[in-house]
Design a protein around this motif. Structure first.
Motif, PDB file in Angstrom:
ATOM      1  N   LEU A   1       0.676  -0.733  -0.028  1.00  0.00           N
ATOM      2  CA  LEU A   1       0.196   0.493   0.217  1.00  0.00           C
ATOM      3  C   LEU A   1       0.532   0.852   0.214  1.00  0.00           C
ATOM      4  O   LEU A   1       0.844   2.906  -0.438  1.00  0.00           O
ATOM      5  CB  LEU A   1      -0.841   0.113   1.311  1.00  0.00           C
TER       6      LEU A   1
ATOM      7  N   LYS B   1       0.154   4.206  -2.556  1.00  0.00           N
ATOM      8  CA  LYS B   1       0.310   5.806  -1.897  1.00  0.00           C
ATOM      9  C   LYS B   1       0.859   6.661  -2.919  1.00  0.00           C
ATOM     10  O   LYS B   1       0.469   7.687  -2.751  1.00  0.00           O
ATOM     11  CB  LYS B   1      -0.006   5.642  -0.542  1.00  0.00           C
TER      12      LYS B   1
ATOM     13  N   GLU C   1      -0.913   7.471  -5.499  1.00  0.00           N
ATOM     14  CA  GLU C   1      -2.491   7.909  -5.294  1.00  0.00           C
ATOM     15  C   GLU C   1      -3.146   9.578  -5.976  1.00  0.00           C
ATOM     16  O   GLU C   1      -3.985   8.634  -7.451  1.00  0.00           O
ATOM     17  CB  GLU C   1      -3.068   8.211  -3.801  1.00  0.00           C
TER      18      GLU C   1
ATOM     19  N   TRP D   1      -7.111  -1.885  -1.003  1.00  0.00           N
ATOM     20  CA  TRP D   1      -7.376  -0.253  -1.749  1.00  0.00           C
ATOM     21  C   TRP D   1      -7.261  -0.238  -3.065  1.00  0.00           C
ATOM     22  O   TRP D   1      -8.186   0.353  -3.266  1.00  0.00           O
ATOM     23  CB  TRP D   1      -5.732   0.186  -0.591  1.00  0.00           C
TER      24      TRP D   1
ATOM     25  N   THR E   1     -10.808  -0.019  -4.357  1.00  0.00           N
ATOM     26  CA  THR E   1     -11.321   1.042  -3.467  1.00  0.00           C
ATOM     27  C   THR E   1     -11.733   2.222  -4.493  1.00  0.00           C
ATOM     28  O   THR E   1     -12.357   4.126  -4.680  1.00  0.00           O
ATOM     29  CB  THR E   1     -11.276   1.832  -2.115  1.00  0.00           C
TER      30      THR E   1
END
Length: 214
Positions: free
Chosen positions: A93, A97, A100, A138, A141
């Motif tokens: 993650l 990120k 992102e 993640w 989402t």
């Protein structure tokens, strides 16, 4: 305008003897007719739905989920970004990120593991970076249509269950595996298209995947 400099083929050629996932039958391509003997050329193809550069449908893992032929055609084309994960042992993650804002603008995230250089050798089946569960969750989402990678699977080769496939496919994403030629993508954002063969109730299908650079 499309030309040979901004349209990049990301697809392995389907051949006899090509690498396949262990346990999958290799393709068989036979010349059934020739111009000299029959007046036309035609090949007979025998292949599984997950050979070469291909797309996994949700129905590949999820019972009663959508098959590729049931998905809107727009599912197979959209904006994409390329993330270089070749130096990572796993795609965490934290790695995602860092990108992102870019991912938020994408329909597809394409992972360059560097493993495509081993295509045709036993090393192609050696460990390659895959998403961990937190990173895969993640991604579901985000407003993505799918994810792609230049390796043979989104799960490790020794996985007893296809956990990452399950996370992604259960949220309706499509998965594109065995991409190639990713090093030729020189832009941070591009248009990605991967059009699967339209096979009735297909759990997966070979695709012709391309990148269209701005």
């Amino acid at each position: 305008m499309f030309n040979h400099t901004n349209v990049i083929d990301l697809t392995h050629t389907i051949t006899n003897g090509m690498p396949v996932y262990p346990g999958t039958s290799a393709p068989r391509i036979a010349q059934s007719s020739t111009v000299s003997q029959n007046g036309f050329a035609e090949k007979e193809l025998t292949l599984c739905s997950h050979v070469g550069t291909h797309m996994d449908a949700p129905a590949h893992i999820i019972n009663n989920a959508e098959t590729l032929d049931a998905l809107p055609t727009a599912t197979f084309i959209g904006s994409a970004c390329l993330l270089d994960v070749s130096s990572a042992s796993a795609i965490s993650l934290d790695i995602l990120k860092k990108h992102e804002r870019t991912i938020a603008q994408c329909d597809f995230v394409i992972f360059a593991s560097g493993h495509e250089k081993y295509w045709g050798t036993e090393t192609y089946f050696s460990p390659f970076p895959v998403l961990d569960k937190e990173a895969a969750t993640w991604l579901t989402t985000q407003k993505l249509k799918g994810v792609g990678i230049d390796a043979i699977s989104f799960d490790t080769m020794d996985a007893s269950e296809l956990f990452i496939h399950t996370i992604l496919l259960s949220h309706g994403l499509v998965l594109i595996e065995n991409l190639t030629n990713l090093a030729s993508i020189t832009e941070s954002m591009f248009t990605f298209a991967a059009l699967p063969l339209k096979i009735h109730e297909s759990d997966g299908a070979p695709v012709r995947a391309i990148a269209i650079l701005p």
